[in-house]
Design a protein around this motif. Structure first.
Motif, PDB file in Angstrom:
ATOM      1  N   ALA A 105       0.860  -1.188   0.000  1.00  0.00           N
ATOM      2  CA  ALA A 105       0.000   0.000   0.000  1.00  0.00           C
ATOM      3  C   ALA A 105       0.892   1.232   0.000  1.00  0.00           C
ATOM      4  O   ALA A 105       2.122   1.113   0.090  1.00  0.00           O
ATOM      5  CB  ALA A 105      -0.905  -0.015   1.223  1.00  0.00           C
ATOM      6  N   LEU A 106       0.290   2.407  -0.083  1.00  0.00           N
ATOM      7  CA  LEU A 106       1.084   3.633  -0.053  1.00  0.00           C
ATOM      8  C   LEU A 106       1.736   3.849   1.300  1.00  0.00           C
ATOM      9  O   LEU A 106       2.805   4.436   1.391  1.00  0.00           O
ATOM     10  CB  LEU A 106       0.216   4.837  -0.408  1.00  0.00           C
ATOM     11  CG  LEU A 106      -0.255   4.917  -1.858  1.00  0.00           C
ATOM     12  CD1 LEU A 106      -1.165   6.117  -2.053  1.00  0.00           C
ATOM     13  CD2 LEU A 106       0.931   4.994  -2.799  1.00  0.00           C
ATOM     14  N   LEU A 107       1.067   3.392   2.365  1.00  0.00           N
ATOM     15  CA  LEU A 107       1.609   3.525   3.714  1.00  0.00           C
ATOM     16  C   LEU A 107       1.699   2.153   4.368  1.00  0.00           C
ATOM     17  O   LEU A 107       0.843   1.303   4.158  1.00  0.00           O
ATOM     18  CB  LEU A 107       0.717   4.444   4.564  1.00  0.00           C
ATOM     19  CG  LEU A 107       0.661   5.907   4.129  1.00  0.00           C
ATOM     20  CD1 LEU A 107      -0.430   6.639   4.888  1.00  0.00           C
ATOM     21  CD2 LEU A 107       2.003   6.584   4.327  1.00  0.00           C
ATOM     22  N   ASP A 108       2.735   1.975   5.161  1.00  0.00           N
ATOM     23  CA  ASP A 108       2.934   0.708   5.871  1.00  0.00           C
ATOM     24  C   ASP A 108       2.479   0.798   7.315  1.00  0.00           C
ATOM     25  O   ASP A 108       2.628  -0.165   8.057  1.00  0.00           O
ATOM     26  CB  ASP A 108       4.416   0.323   5.805  1.00  0.00           C
ATOM     27  CG  ASP A 108       4.865   0.132   4.371  1.00  0.00           C
ATOM     28  OD1 ASP A 108       4.332  -0.772   3.715  1.00  0.00           O
ATOM     29  OD2 ASP A 108       5.723   0.916   3.906  1.00  0.00           O
ATOM     30  N   GLY A 109       1.955   1.954   7.702  1.00  0.00           N
ATOM     31  CA  GLY A 109       1.502   2.135   9.067  1.00  0.00           C
ATOM     32  C   GLY A 109       1.634   3.581   9.491  1.00  0.00           C
ATOM     33  O   GLY A 109       1.740   4.479   8.656  1.00  0.00           O
ATOM     34  N   ALA A 110       1.629   3.778  10.810  1.00  0.00           N
ATOM     35  CA  ALA A 110       1.690   5.131  11.356  1.00  0.00           C
ATOM     36  C   ALA A 110       2.527   5.148  12.630  1.00  0.00           C
ATOM     37  O   ALA A 110       2.634   4.144  13.334  1.00  0.00           O
ATOM     38  CB  ALA A 110       0.287   5.645  11.663  1.00  0.00           C
ATOM     39  N   TRP A 111       3.096   6.311  12.900  1.00  0.00           N
ATOM     40  CA  TRP A 111       3.902   6.533  14.099  1.00  0.00           C
ATOM     41  C   TRP A 111       3.420   7.839  14.712  1.00  0.00           C
ATOM     42  O   TRP A 111       3.244   8.839  14.025  1.00  0.00           O
ATOM     43  CB  TRP A 111       5.361   6.608  13.697  1.00  0.00           C
ATOM     44  CG  TRP A 111       6.308   7.039  14.760  1.00  0.00           C
ATOM     45  CD1 TRP A 111       6.453   6.521  16.011  1.00  0.00           C
ATOM     46  CD2 TRP A 111       7.282   8.087  14.649  1.00  0.00           C
ATOM     47  NE1 TRP A 111       7.460   7.170  16.685  1.00  0.00           N
ATOM     48  CE2 TRP A 111       7.988   8.133  15.873  1.00  0.00           C
ATOM     49  CE3 TRP A 111       7.631   8.978  13.644  1.00  0.00           C
ATOM     50  CZ2 TRP A 111       9.012   9.046  16.108  1.00  0.00           C
ATOM     51  CZ3 TRP A 111       8.643   9.882  13.878  1.00  0.00           C
ATOM     52  CH2 TRP A 111       9.328   9.908  15.093  1.00  0.00           C
ATOM     53  N   TRP A 112       3.193   7.813  16.033  1.00  0.00           N
ATOM     54  CA  TRP A 112       2.719   8.991  16.756  1.00  0.00           C
ATOM     55  C   TRP A 112       3.767   9.383  17.787  1.00  0.00           C
ATOM     56  O   TRP A 112       3.743   8.926  18.926  1.00  0.00           O
ATOM     57  CB  TRP A 112       1.383   8.666  17.419  1.00  0.00           C
ATOM     58  CG  TRP A 112       0.688   9.799  18.089  1.00  0.00           C
ATOM     59  CD1 TRP A 112       0.883  11.141  17.912  1.00  0.00           C
ATOM     60  CD2 TRP A 112      -0.352   9.676  19.066  1.00  0.00           C
ATOM     61  NE1 TRP A 112       0.029  11.860  18.717  1.00  0.00           N
ATOM     62  CE2 TRP A 112      -0.736  10.985  19.426  1.00  0.00           C
ATOM     63  CE3 TRP A 112      -0.982   8.595  19.663  1.00  0.00           C
ATOM     64  CZ2 TRP A 112      -1.736  11.228  20.369  1.00  0.00           C
ATOM     65  CZ3 TRP A 112      -1.975   8.847  20.598  1.00  0.00           C
ATOM     66  CH2 TRP A 112      -2.339  10.147  20.938  1.00  0.00           C
ATOM     67  N   PRO A 113       4.731  10.227  17.386  1.00  0.00           N
ATOM     68  CA  PRO A 113       5.774  10.635  18.335  1.00  0.00           C
ATOM     69  C   PRO A 113       5.199  11.511  19.443  1.00  0.00           C
ATOM     70  O   PRO A 113       4.133  12.104  19.296  1.00  0.00           O
ATOM     71  CB  PRO A 113       6.758  11.419  17.460  1.00  0.00           C
ATOM     72  CG  PRO A 113       5.940  11.921  16.321  1.00  0.00           C
ATOM     73  CD  PRO A 113       4.858  10.894  16.093  1.00  0.00           C
ATOM     74  N   ALA A 165      -5.894  10.529  16.622  1.00  0.00           N
ATOM     75  CA  ALA A 165      -4.667   9.755  16.423  1.00  0.00           C
ATOM     76  C   ALA A 165      -4.987   8.281  16.225  1.00  0.00           C
ATOM     77  O   ALA A 165      -4.406   7.625  15.349  1.00  0.00           O
ATOM     78  CB  ALA A 165      -3.726   9.941  17.603  1.00  0.00           C
ATOM     79  N   ALA A 166      -5.912   7.752  17.010  1.00  0.00           N
ATOM     80  CA  ALA A 166      -6.297   6.347  16.857  1.00  0.00           C
ATOM     81  C   ALA A 166      -6.899   6.095  15.475  1.00  0.00           C
ATOM     82  O   ALA A 166      -6.589   5.091  14.823  1.00  0.00           O
ATOM     83  CB  ALA A 166      -7.283   5.950  17.949  1.00  0.00           C
ATOM     84  N   TRP A 167      -7.731   7.018  15.012  1.00  0.00           N
ATOM     85  CA  TRP A 167      -8.325   6.878  13.676  1.00  0.00           C
ATOM     86  C   TRP A 167      -7.225   6.899  12.608  1.00  0.00           C
ATOM     87  O   TRP A 167      -7.213   6.060  11.692  1.00  0.00           O
ATOM     88  CB  TRP A 167      -9.343   8.001  13.421  1.00  0.00           C
ATOM     89  CG  TRP A 167     -10.017   7.845  12.089  1.00  0.00           C
ATOM     90  CD1 TRP A 167     -11.152   7.147  11.826  1.00  0.00           C
ATOM     91  CD2 TRP A 167      -9.566   8.365  10.823  1.00  0.00           C
ATOM     92  NE1 TRP A 167     -11.432   7.204  10.474  1.00  0.00           N
ATOM     93  CE2 TRP A 167     -10.469   7.949   9.846  1.00  0.00           C
ATOM     94  CE3 TRP A 167      -8.474   9.148  10.439  1.00  0.00           C
ATOM     95  CZ2 TRP A 167     -10.334   8.282   8.497  1.00  0.00           C
ATOM     96  CZ3 TRP A 167      -8.333   9.473   9.103  1.00  0.00           C
ATOM     97  CH2 TRP A 167      -9.253   9.047   8.146  1.00  0.00           C
TER      98      TRP A 167
END
Length: 166
Positions: free
Chosen positions: A33-41, A127-129
């Protein structure tokens, strides 16, 4: 559908009271996919935020060798190198070529990973969404498209609670 990853501090980290890493990843083996996930620093201090992120991803994806960001949302003095578990990771930036809400990681084994960067000041509901959406392998949104979509969501405090018995 998502694979949230929680960073468990090692014995060395516990003395520093390291908070858990906030990250979600697409399921292993899912279609690209275009993104492999998310990071919330927790802050915009890349020198402090990148080492724990990279240490966790090293064990999942192979040694991370390079990270790139778009400097739009980061202080001008972000580090060019960060020490991570016995090696150094180079940090670079691309202004026009890279989405301002995306982190690109390169590794020896898997080659390339793209993560949505959820801004540190984002409320937990949004952020969860964002983290769920970014790690959904069926989505085709860029990082900036997801951020724009999240901005159109109702404010968490204005979402009415479901009626009792419904």
């Amino acid at each position: 559908m998502t694979a949230p990853v929680s960073y468990a501090p090692t014995l060395e980290d516990r003395s520093a009271a390291a908070p858990p890493l906030r990250m979600s990843l697409a399921p292993l083996g899912s279609a690209p996919a275009l993104l492999d996930g998310a990071w919330w620093p927790r802050s915009r201090d890349l020198a402090a935020e990148l080492p724990p992120l990279t240490a966790v991803l090293d064990s999942l994806w192979g040694r991370i060798t390079r990270i790139t960001v778009n400097p739009t949302h980061w202080p001008a003095d972000f580090p060019r190198k960060v020490p991570v578990a016995g090696h150094v990771v180079k940090v670079g930036w691309f202004l026009a070529e890279q989405d301002p809400h995306q982190l690109l990681l390169l590794s020896y084994r898997t080659s390339r990973w793209d993560l949505l960067i959820v801004p540190p000041e984002t409320d937990p509901t949004t952020a969860a969404w964002l983290m769920t959406a970014a790690s959904d392998p069926s989505r085709t949104s860029t990082a900036s498209e997801l951020m724009a979509e999240a901005a159109r969501l109702p404010a968490p405090a204005s979402i009415p609670a479901p009626a009792a018995g419904v």
